[in-house]
Write an enzyme that holds these catalytic residues in place. Structure first.
Site, PDB file in Angstrom:
ATOM      1  N   ARG A 147      27.244  37.667  42.577  1.00 56.43           N
ATOM      2  CA  ARG A 147      27.706  39.023  42.245  1.00 56.43           C
ATOM      3  C   ARG A 147      28.099  39.025  40.778  1.00 56.43           C
ATOM      4  O   ARG A 147      28.932  38.220  40.349  1.00 56.43           O
ATOM      5  CB  ARG A 147      28.917  39.391  43.105  1.00 56.43           C
ATOM      6  CG  ARG A 147      29.386  40.822  42.884  1.00 56.43           C
ATOM      7  CD  ARG A 147      30.681  41.119  43.625  1.00 56.43           C
ATOM      8  NE  ARG A 147      31.825  40.938  42.765  1.00 56.43           N
ATOM      9  CZ  ARG A 147      32.977  41.625  42.879  1.00 56.43           C
ATOM     10  NH1 ARG A 147      33.109  42.539  43.828  1.00 56.43           N
ATOM     11  NH2 ARG A 147      33.983  41.395  42.079  1.00 56.43           N
ATOM     12  N   TYR A 159      36.924  46.523  36.396  1.00 53.53           N
ATOM     13  CA  TYR A 159      37.052  45.999  37.759  1.00 53.53           C
ATOM     14  C   TYR A 159      36.277  44.683  37.915  1.00 53.53           C
ATOM     15  O   TYR A 159      35.148  44.555  37.445  1.00 53.53           O
ATOM     16  CB  TYR A 159      36.507  47.019  38.806  1.00 53.53           C
ATOM     17  CG  TYR A 159      36.245  46.302  40.096  1.00 53.53           C
ATOM     18  CD1 TYR A 159      37.316  45.957  40.915  1.00 53.53           C
ATOM     19  CD2 TYR A 159      34.967  45.858  40.439  1.00 53.53           C
ATOM     20  CE1 TYR A 159      37.118  45.206  42.050  1.00 53.53           C
ATOM     21  CE2 TYR A 159      34.765  45.116  41.581  1.00 53.53           C
ATOM     22  CZ  TYR A 159      35.838  44.786  42.380  1.00 53.53           C
ATOM     23  OH  TYR A 159      35.642  44.016  43.497  1.00 53.53           O
ATOM     24  N   ASP A 210      29.007  45.274  42.296  1.00 51.64           N
ATOM     25  CA  ASP A 210      29.954  46.138  42.999  1.00 51.64           C
ATOM     26  C   ASP A 210      30.396  47.270  42.070  1.00 51.64           C
ATOM     27  O   ASP A 210      31.015  47.027  41.034  1.00 51.64           O
ATOM     28  CB  ASP A 210      31.168  45.290  43.418  1.00 51.64           C
ATOM     29  CG  ASP A 210      32.092  46.010  44.392  1.00 51.64           C
ATOM     30  OD1 ASP A 210      31.926  47.230  44.573  1.00 51.64           O
ATOM     31  OD2 ASP A 210      32.982  45.349  44.960  1.00 51.64           O
ATOM     32  N   HIS A 212      32.422  49.563  43.101  1.00 52.42           N
ATOM     33  CA  HIS A 212      33.814  49.758  43.523  1.00 52.42           C
ATOM     34  C   HIS A 212      34.207  51.238  43.537  1.00 52.42           C
ATOM     35  O   HIS A 212      35.239  51.631  42.978  1.00 52.42           O
ATOM     36  CB  HIS A 212      34.768  48.931  42.652  1.00 52.42           C
ATOM     37  CG  HIS A 212      35.844  48.258  43.462  1.00 52.42           C
ATOM     38  ND1 HIS A 212      37.132  48.698  43.490  1.00 52.42           N
ATOM     39  CD2 HIS A 212      35.800  47.192  44.282  1.00 52.42           C
ATOM     40  CE1 HIS A 212      37.855  47.934  44.289  1.00 52.42           C
ATOM     41  NE2 HIS A 212      37.064  47.009  44.792  1.00 52.42           N
ATOM     42  N   GLU A 236      26.786  47.636  45.580  1.00 48.77           N
ATOM     43  CA  GLU A 236      27.857  47.827  46.564  1.00 48.77           C
ATOM     44  C   GLU A 236      28.739  49.017  46.229  1.00 48.77           C
ATOM     45  O   GLU A 236      29.060  49.254  45.054  1.00 48.77           O
ATOM     46  CB  GLU A 236      28.699  46.551  46.599  1.00 48.77           C
ATOM     47  CG  GLU A 236      29.857  46.642  47.575  1.00 48.77           C
ATOM     48  CD  GLU A 236      30.794  45.455  47.480  1.00 48.77           C
ATOM     49  OE1 GLU A 236      30.409  44.414  46.940  1.00 48.77           O
ATOM     50  OE2 GLU A 236      31.933  45.594  47.946  1.00 48.77           O
ATOM     51  N   GLU A 262      33.646  48.100  52.794  1.00 47.68           N
ATOM     52  CA  GLU A 262      34.730  47.119  52.911  1.00 47.68           C
ATOM     53  C   GLU A 262      36.065  47.790  53.206  1.00 47.68           C
ATOM     54  O   GLU A 262      36.984  47.133  53.670  1.00 47.68           O
ATOM     55  CB  GLU A 262      34.813  46.225  51.664  1.00 47.68           C
ATOM     56  CG  GLU A 262      35.308  46.926  50.435  1.00 47.68           C
ATOM     57  CD  GLU A 262      35.298  46.036  49.188  1.00 47.68           C
ATOM     58  OE1 GLU A 262      34.479  45.112  49.119  1.00 47.68           O
ATOM     59  OE2 GLU A 262      36.116  46.285  48.298  1.00 47.68           O
ATOM     60  N   ARG A 283      29.485  46.204  55.062  1.00 47.45           N
ATOM     61  CA  ARG A 283      30.504  45.419  54.356  1.00 47.45           C
ATOM     62  C   ARG A 283      31.786  45.239  55.170  1.00 47.45           C
ATOM     63  O   ARG A 283      32.632  44.413  54.838  1.00 47.45           O
ATOM     64  CB  ARG A 283      30.864  46.128  53.039  1.00 47.45           C
ATOM     65  CG  ARG A 283      29.812  46.044  52.002  1.00 47.45           C
ATOM     66  CD  ARG A 283      29.727  44.651  51.413  1.00 47.45           C
ATOM     67  NE  ARG A 283      30.861  44.329  50.559  1.00 47.45           N
ATOM     68  CZ  ARG A 283      31.297  43.093  50.346  1.00 47.45           C
ATOM     69  NH1 ARG A 283      30.731  42.069  50.947  1.00 47.45           N
ATOM     70  NH2 ARG A 283      32.320  42.874  49.544  1.00 47.45           N
ATOM     71  N   GLU A 339      29.920  37.279  51.680  1.00 47.38           N
ATOM     72  CA  GLU A 339      30.626  37.078  50.411  1.00 47.38           C
ATOM     73  C   GLU A 339      31.507  35.830  50.531  1.00 47.38           C
ATOM     74  O   GLU A 339      32.193  35.637  51.534  1.00 47.38           O
ATOM     75  CB  GLU A 339      31.501  38.301  50.110  1.00 47.38           C
ATOM     76  CG  GLU A 339      32.253  38.182  48.792  1.00 47.38           C
ATOM     77  CD  GLU A 339      33.070  39.447  48.472  1.00 47.38           C
ATOM     78  OE1 GLU A 339      33.325  40.237  49.407  1.00 47.38           O
ATOM     79  OE2 GLU A 339      33.433  39.629  47.306  1.00 47.38           O
ATOM     80  N   TRP A 402      40.110  53.353  42.450  1.00 42.57           N
ATOM     81  CA  TRP A 402      40.109  51.976  41.916  1.00 42.57           C
ATOM     82  C   TRP A 402      38.966  51.217  42.569  1.00 42.57           C
ATOM     83  O   TRP A 402      38.595  51.426  43.673  1.00 42.57           O
ATOM     84  CB  TRP A 402      41.426  51.257  42.195  1.00 42.57           C
ATOM     85  CG  TRP A 402      41.336  49.847  41.676  1.00 42.57           C
ATOM     86  CD1 TRP A 402      41.330  49.472  40.376  1.00 42.57           C
ATOM     87  CD2 TRP A 402      41.177  48.647  42.444  1.00 42.57           C
ATOM     88  NE1 TRP A 402      41.188  48.093  40.285  1.00 42.57           N
ATOM     89  CE2 TRP A 402      41.074  47.567  41.533  1.00 42.57           C
ATOM     90  CE3 TRP A 402      41.081  48.375  43.826  1.00 42.57           C
ATOM     91  CZ2 TRP A 402      40.918  46.241  41.943  1.00 42.57           C
ATOM     92  CZ3 TRP A 402      40.926  47.074  44.233  1.00 42.57           C
ATOM     93  CH2 TRP A 402      40.844  46.006  43.296  1.00 42.57           C
TER      94      TRP A 402
HETATM   95  O1  KDG Z   1      41.669  43.742  48.145  1.00 40.95           O
HETATM   96  C1  KDG Z   1      40.595  44.376  47.524  1.00 40.95           C
HETATM   97  C2  KDG Z   1      39.512  43.380  47.201  1.00 40.95           C
HETATM   98  O2  KDG Z   1      39.224  42.585  48.295  1.00 40.95           O
HETATM   99  C3  KDG Z   1      38.281  44.059  46.719  1.00 40.95           C
HETATM  100  O3  KDG Z   1      38.556  44.747  45.534  1.00 40.95           O
HETATM  101  C4  KDG Z   1      37.192  43.051  46.463  1.00 40.95           C
HETATM  102  O4  KDG Z   1      35.584  44.776  46.247  1.00 40.95           O
HETATM  103  C5  KDG Z   1      35.831  43.635  46.496  1.00 40.95           C
HETATM  104  C6  KDG Z   1      34.727  42.746  46.865  1.00 40.95           C
HETATM  105  O5  KDG Z   1      33.625  43.266  46.972  1.00 40.95           O
HETATM  106  O6  KDG Z   1      34.967  41.559  47.046  1.00 40.95           O
HETATM  107 MG    MG Z   2      33.677  45.352  47.008  1.00 39.16          MG
END
Ligand code: KDG
Ligand code: MG
Length: 402
Positions: A147, A159, A210, A212, A236, A262, A283, A339, A402
Site C-alpha cells: 500500500r 493521511y 487508500d 481514506h 480503497e 473498514e 474491507r 492487510e 479524516w
Molecule cells: O483506526 C483507523 C485506522 O485503522 C485506519 O485509518 C487505517 O485506513 C486504514 C487502513 O486502511 O489500514
Molecule cells: Mg483504510
C-alpha cells in the site's frame, strides 16, 4: 458446557487494545478482540455492563444463537460500539469451540482452501523520493503487495504518512489532533506518484492505495480513471461509504478495483455495493463486522457477486483479530488479500502469537481455536492511555472526513 464468567482486559503496549476473555466450567477459555480505536472505553462499558452478565450460564457452543441474542435480541442493533462487542464475544466463542474440539479455527469453517495468506504492507514516505525508497525496502523484505501513501506537496501532513520517520500509528496520545487537507493538490499528485512507482519497480508488484474517504464520487471517478494505467490491486475507500449509490459513478468511469468498508459493521452496509457489483473487495474486519459468525455470511454473499475479502488489518486491530482473520482467510473460497501492518515488538510481549510471515504470505500453526494467548501480568504493565484518531479540516477550516 457453560460460560461461568468473562472479563475485559485493557492494555496499552505502545497502543491500546481491548481483549475479551470468556471462561467456561471446563477450564477452557476463549479470547476475542474488542478494540475500537479511540473509542475503547465505550466498548468496555457495553461489554461489562450489558453483555457479560447476559453471557453467564449460556452454552458457549451455541455461537449462532448467542450472536443473534446480541444482535436481534438488542433493540438498538448495529453501530460500531455494539458490533465490536458482538465481534469479541463471537470470536472468543469460536476460540472455545476449537479448543473443545482440539482443532484450529479454520477446520471449523471449511478447512484450508489455500496454503498461505497473501498480505499487503504499508510503505509511506514524506515525499515522492522517500516513498519510492520505502517501497524498495518492503519489496526486499519479501512483500508482494504494498500500500503506497505519500506526503503531498503543499499539504503539511498527509493521511497514512508517519511523522518524523517514526512507525506509522493512526492514533495520537491525548485528545484528537487536527490535520489539514486539500483535495485538488492530492488529486494532481497521486497519478504522478504511481507513474514513478511503476517506472521504478515494474509491473509485478501489487500496488494498493487508500483515499481514506476524502473524495466525492466525481473526484473519485477522476482518480480511479487516471490511475488505470498503473493497474492498482485496489483503490480503497475512495468515498465515504454512507452513500452506497455514489459508487455507481466511479464504476461507470473506471475499471480500477475498489475496496470499501473498514468502518462498516453490518451486512446491510454492503447490500447495494454487492448486488450492483459496485466494489471488488470487502474491507470490514472480523473485529468490527460481528465476528466469524456474521463475516461468514458477508463473505458468502460477496462471493455470489464476485467480490473477495480484503480485511482491514492496521496496528489498531489486535493479534487476536489478525490470527482469527488468517484462519478465516485460509478457509473461505473468495479470499483476496489481508492487510498486514506488523505490530511493534512490545505488543508481542503481551500477546503470544502463532502466525508467521514469509516471502509475502502469512501462515498459522495448528494450535486449537484461534491460537493466540494473552499474558495478563505483562498486559498489566501497560495501562490504558488516552489516544484519539485525528480530525481533518480543509485548508479554509471547514471540517472534513479524516
Ligand atoms: O483506526 C483507523 C485506522 O485503522 C485506519 O485509518 C487505517 O485506513 C486504514 C487502513 O486502511 O489500514
Ligand atoms: Mg483504510
Amino acid at each position: 458446557m457453560k460460560i461461568t464468567n468473562a472479563k475485559v482486559i485493557v492494555c496499552s503496549p505502545g497502543r491500546n487494545f481491548v481483549t475479551l476473555k470468556i471462561f467456561t466450567d471446563q477450564g477452557i477459555f476463549g479470547l476475542g478482540d474488542a478494540t475500537l480505536n479511540g473509542m475503547e472505553k465505550s466498548v468496555v462499558a457495553y461489554l461489562e455492563n450489558y453483555c457479560i452478565p447476559a453471557l453467564i450460564g449460556r452454552d458457549p457452543g451455541n455461537t449462532e444463537d448467542i450472536w443473534n441474542y446480541f444482535y436481534r435480541g438488542v433493540y438498538w442493533r448495529r453501530g460500531a460500539v455494539s458490533m465490536t462487542a458482538v465481534s469479541a464475544i463471537d470470536m472468543a466463542l469460536w476460540d472455545i469451540k476449537g479448543k473443545v474440539l482440539n482443532t484450529p479455527l479454520y477446520n471449523l469453517i471449511g478447512g484450508k482452501s489455500r496454503k498461505k495468506v497473501l498480505v499487503y504492507c504499508h510503505a509511506n514516505g514524506k515525499d515522492l523520493d522517500d516513498t519510492i525508497e520505502k517501497i524498495g525496502k518492503e519489496i526486499e523484505t519479501g512483500f508482494k503487495a504494498v500500500r503506497v501513501q505519500s506526503g503531498v506537496p503543499g499539504i503539511s501532513h498527509t493521511y497514512g504518512v508517519a511523522r518524523d520517520n517514526k512507525f506509522y500509528e493512526p492514533a495520537h496520545k491525548g485528545l484528537a489532533q487536527e490535520e489539514y487537507w486539500d483535495t485538488s493538490k492530492y488529486l494532481n499528485f497521486v497519478p504522478t506518484l504511481f507513474s514513478r512507482v511503476r517506472e521504478n519497480y515494474g509491473d509485478d508488484i501489487h500496488l494498493l492505495h487508500d483515499v481514506h474517504h476524502r473524495c466525492t464520487p466525481n473526484e473519485a471517478a477522476r482518480l480511479a480513471k487516471e490511475l488505470e494505467p498503473y493497474h492498482l490491486f485496489w483503490l480503497e475507500d475512495p468515498v465515504s461509504g454512507e452513500l452506497q449509490e455514489g459508487l455507481r459513478l466511479i464504476r461507470q468511469h473506471s475499471t480500477t478495483p475498489i475496496a470499501i468498508g473498514e468502518v462498516f459493521n453490518s451486512i446491510y452496509d454492503y447490500s447495494t455495493l454487492f448486488t450492483e457489483q459496485l466494489i471488488d473487495y470487502i474491507r470490514m474486519p472480523l473485529v468490527h463486522g460481528g465476528g466469524i459468525t456474521h463475516m461468514l455470511k458477508v463473505a458468502a454473499m460477496g462471493s455470489v457477486y464476485h467480490i473477495n475479502t480484503g480485511f482491514h488489518g492496521a496496528t489498531d486491530l489486535s493479534p487476536v483479530n489478525l490470527a482469527a482473520s488468517i484462519h478465516f482467510n485460509l478457509a473461505v473460497n473468495n479470499f483476496g488479500i489481508q492487510e498486514y501492518m506488523p505490530h511493534q515488538s512490545i505488543v508481542n510481549e503481551v500477546f503470544k502469537t502463532n502466525y508467521s510471515f514469509n516471502d509475502g504470505y502469512l501462515t498459522i500453526d495448528d494450535s486449537p481455536g484461534i491460537g493466540v494467548d494473552i499474558d495478563e501480568k505483562k498486559a498489566g504493565l501497560y495501562p490504558y492511555s488516552v489516544a484519539r484518531l485525528p480530525v481533518n479540516r480543509k485548508t479554509d477550516g471547514t471540517l472534513f472526513n479524516w
